[in-house]
Design an enzyme around this catalytic site. Structure first.
Site, mmCIF file in Angstrom:
data_model
loop_
_atom_site.group_PDB
_atom_site.id
_atom_site.type_symbol
_atom_site.label_atom_id
_atom_site.label_comp_id
_atom_site.label_asym_id
_atom_site.label_seq_id
_atom_site.Cartn_x
_atom_site.Cartn_y
_atom_site.Cartn_z
ATOM 1 N N SER A 20 0.853 -1.191 0.000
ATOM 2 C CA SER A 20 0.000 0.000 0.000
ATOM 3 C C SER A 20 0.888 1.240 0.000
ATOM 4 O O SER A 20 1.697 1.408 -0.897
ATOM 5 C CB SER A 20 -0.961 -0.027 1.193
ATOM 6 N N THR A 21 0.760 2.105 1.004
ATOM 7 C CA THR A 21 1.496 3.363 1.032
ATOM 8 C C THR A 21 3.000 3.130 0.873
ATOM 9 O O THR A 21 3.611 2.392 1.631
ATOM 10 C CB THR A 21 1.238 4.102 2.364
ATOM 11 N N HIS A 79 -2.595 -1.089 -3.367
ATOM 12 C CA HIS A 79 -3.738 -0.192 -3.210
ATOM 13 C C HIS A 79 -3.547 1.064 -4.052
ATOM 14 O O HIS A 79 -2.633 1.856 -3.806
ATOM 15 C CB HIS A 79 -3.892 0.231 -1.743
ATOM 16 N N MET A 121 -0.116 1.249 5.162
ATOM 17 C CA MET A 121 -0.867 1.610 6.352
ATOM 18 C C MET A 121 -2.008 0.621 6.574
ATOM 19 O O MET A 121 -2.611 0.137 5.624
ATOM 20 C CB MET A 121 -1.440 3.022 6.172
ATOM 21 N N ASP A 136 -4.627 -4.584 6.155
ATOM 22 C CA ASP A 136 -5.043 -5.414 5.033
ATOM 23 C C ASP A 136 -3.940 -6.414 4.691
ATOM 24 O O ASP A 136 -2.786 -6.025 4.492
ATOM 25 C CB ASP A 136 -5.366 -4.536 3.812
#
Length: 362
Positions: A183-184, A209, A302, A305
Site C-alpha cells: 500500500s502506502t 492499493h 498503512m 489489510d
C-alpha cells in the site's frame, strides 16, 4: 489527553475542490485542514510560517505544476505529499512521475456536483491522508504505534467475498505462485523488487492499493523497466513464469486453479479491510487453492489489510515474508501480519527478490 490532530494543507487551483476536500477531511475528528492554497506559490508562502503534517497536491495547476513543486519541496522541506488527480489514464502516467519524485500516495479528486459523493470514496480520501501522515519521507521518522481509528462503517473481512480456506488445497505441483500485497510507499518498493527479478521468475500476482486507471499505467511503466512481463490483470489471465499481474484498481483479484495451472478471477465486491482490491482477498484465495505451492509477501503500507490472509496462507503451508520496519515507508501492514504470527521471516526491501527466488526454487 487528547490526541493531536493530523494537520493538512490542501493545494488545488479550484476553489470548489479546496472546499470539498476541507469538508471531507474534517468529517474525521482526527484531521484538520489548517490552510488551503490555490497554487504552489501561495503554498510556499504559507510554508514559511507553518508546516503541516500532510499536503494534498493537485497535479495540474497554473504558474507551476504539481510535479515541479513536489520536487522542490522534497529537496528543501520533505513533507508527506498525497497527489490528487482526476480519473484519467493520462493523469495516471503523470502520477507515476510524482511517486518517483517522492509522493507517498494518490487519491482521486472528489466528484463535484455529486451531493453525497460516494461514501467509500470519501472514506478512502481520509484514510489515505492519515496513512501519509505516518510515512517516512527522506529519513523523517514517525511513531509506529497504532493510531486511534474512526469506524464510519463496518470493516468487512474477506468473508464478504469468498469463504475461508478448507485446509484442502491441492497437493504440491512443480509450479509455484507468488502473491504480494502493498500500500502506502509500495509503488517504488515494488519497482525495486520486480526490477531485480530475472525473466524466468515464478508467476506473481500483486495487489497494490491504488485507484482505477492508475494500476494500468503502473503496470505499463513496470513492464518497460523489468525483465519480467508486467500487465494489469484481466479476468481469466493465466499466472505463468516470467509474468506479473497487477490487480486492477476498484476490483478484487483472486487466485484460482484449473488442473495444473493457476489463473486469476477479477470481480466486483464490497471493500474488504477498507480496500478494493484487497490483499486479504488475494491471500485468502491463495490459501484456498495453492496451499504450499504459494509464497506470500507483505510490504510497506498503512493498516492491516493482508494480515489475516497471510496467516491463512501460512496455516495452509505457504512460505510468508514481511518487509522490515527500517525499509518500509509505513510499517503498518507488515507489523500487523507479524503480530498475528503470520510471517516466517522479516526481511529488508533489498532482500525480497532474492528470498522470493530462493523460496520458489525446486
Amino acid at each position: 489527553m487528547l490526541k493531536a490532530k493530523t494537520r493538512v494543507l490542501v493545494i488545488d487551483d479550484s476553489a470548489s475542490v479546496r472546499q470539498t476536500m476541507k469538508t471531507i477531511l474534517e468529517e474525521d475528528p482526527e484531521l484538520e485542514v489548517i490552510a488551503t492554497a490555490a497554487d504552489p506559490f501561495a503554498a510556499a508562502r504559507y510554508l514559511q510560517t507553518e508546516l503541516p503534517d500532510v499536503i494534498t497536491l493537485d497535479v495540474e495547476m497554473p504558474r507551476m505544476d504539481g510535479i515541479t513543486f513536489l520536487r522542490k519541496l522534497m529537496q528543501q522541506c520533505p513533507i508527506p505529499v498525497v497527489m490528487c488527480s482526476s480519473l484519467t489514464e493520462e493523469g495516471s502516467e503523470t502520477l507515476l512521475e510524482a511517486m518517483a519524485a517522492g509522493a507517498v500516495d494518490v487519491i482521486l479528486k472528489p466528484r463535484l456536483g455529486v451531493a453525497d459523493h460516494l461514501s467509500e470514496a470519501r472514506m478512502m480520501i481520509r484514510e489515505t491522508v492519515k496513512g501519509a501522515a505516518r510515512a517516512r519521507v527522506k529519513g523523517r521518522r514517525v511513531s509506529t504505534s497504532t493510531p486511534s481509528r474512526i469506524e464510519p462503517q463496518a470493516k468487512l473481512t474477506a468473508d464478504a467475498v469468498l469463504p475461508p480456506p478448507s485446509g484442502k488445497a491441492m497437493s504440491r505441483t512443480t509450479e509455484m505462485v507468488v502473491c504480494i500485497g502493498a500500500s502506502t510507499g509500495g509503488t517504488e518498493a515494488l519497482r525495486e523488487v520486480l526490477e531485480a527479478l530475472p525473466a524466468n521468475s515464478p508467476g506473481i500476482v500483486v495487489v497494490q492499493h491504488m485507484p482505477e486507471n492508475f494500476t494500468r499505467a503502473f503496470a505499463k511503466r513496470l513492464d518497460g523497466l523489468c525483465e519480467v512481463s508486467v500487465k494489469e490483470a484481466e479476468d481469466g489471465d493465466t499466472v505463468m513464469r516470467g509474468h506479473v499481474l497487477i490487480a486492477p484498481g476498484g476490483r478484487h483479484t483472486m487466485l484460482e486453479r484449473q488442473g495444473a495451472r493457476y489463473l486469476v478471477s477479477v470481480r466486483d465486491g464490497p471493500l474488504v479491510s477498507r480496500h478494493r482490491p484487497s490483499v486479504d482477498v488475494l491471500f485468502r484465495s491463495a490459501a484456498r487453492c495453492a496451499g504450499s505451492n504459494a509464497v506470500g509477501i507483505i510490504m510497506t503500507g498503512m493498516g492491516d489489510d493482508g494480515a489475516r490472509g497471510m496467516l491463512e496462507m501460512k496455516q495452509g503451508g505457504a512460505r510468508t515474508f514481511a518487509q522490515d520496519e527500517a525499509t518500509s515507508i509505513v510499517f503498518g501492514m507488515p507489523k500487523e501480519a507479524i503480530a498475528r504470527n503470520a510471517v516466517d521471516k522479516v526481511i529488508p526491501l533489498g532482500a525480497i527478490a532474492r528470498e522470493l527466488l530462493h523460496a520458489t526454487a525446486r
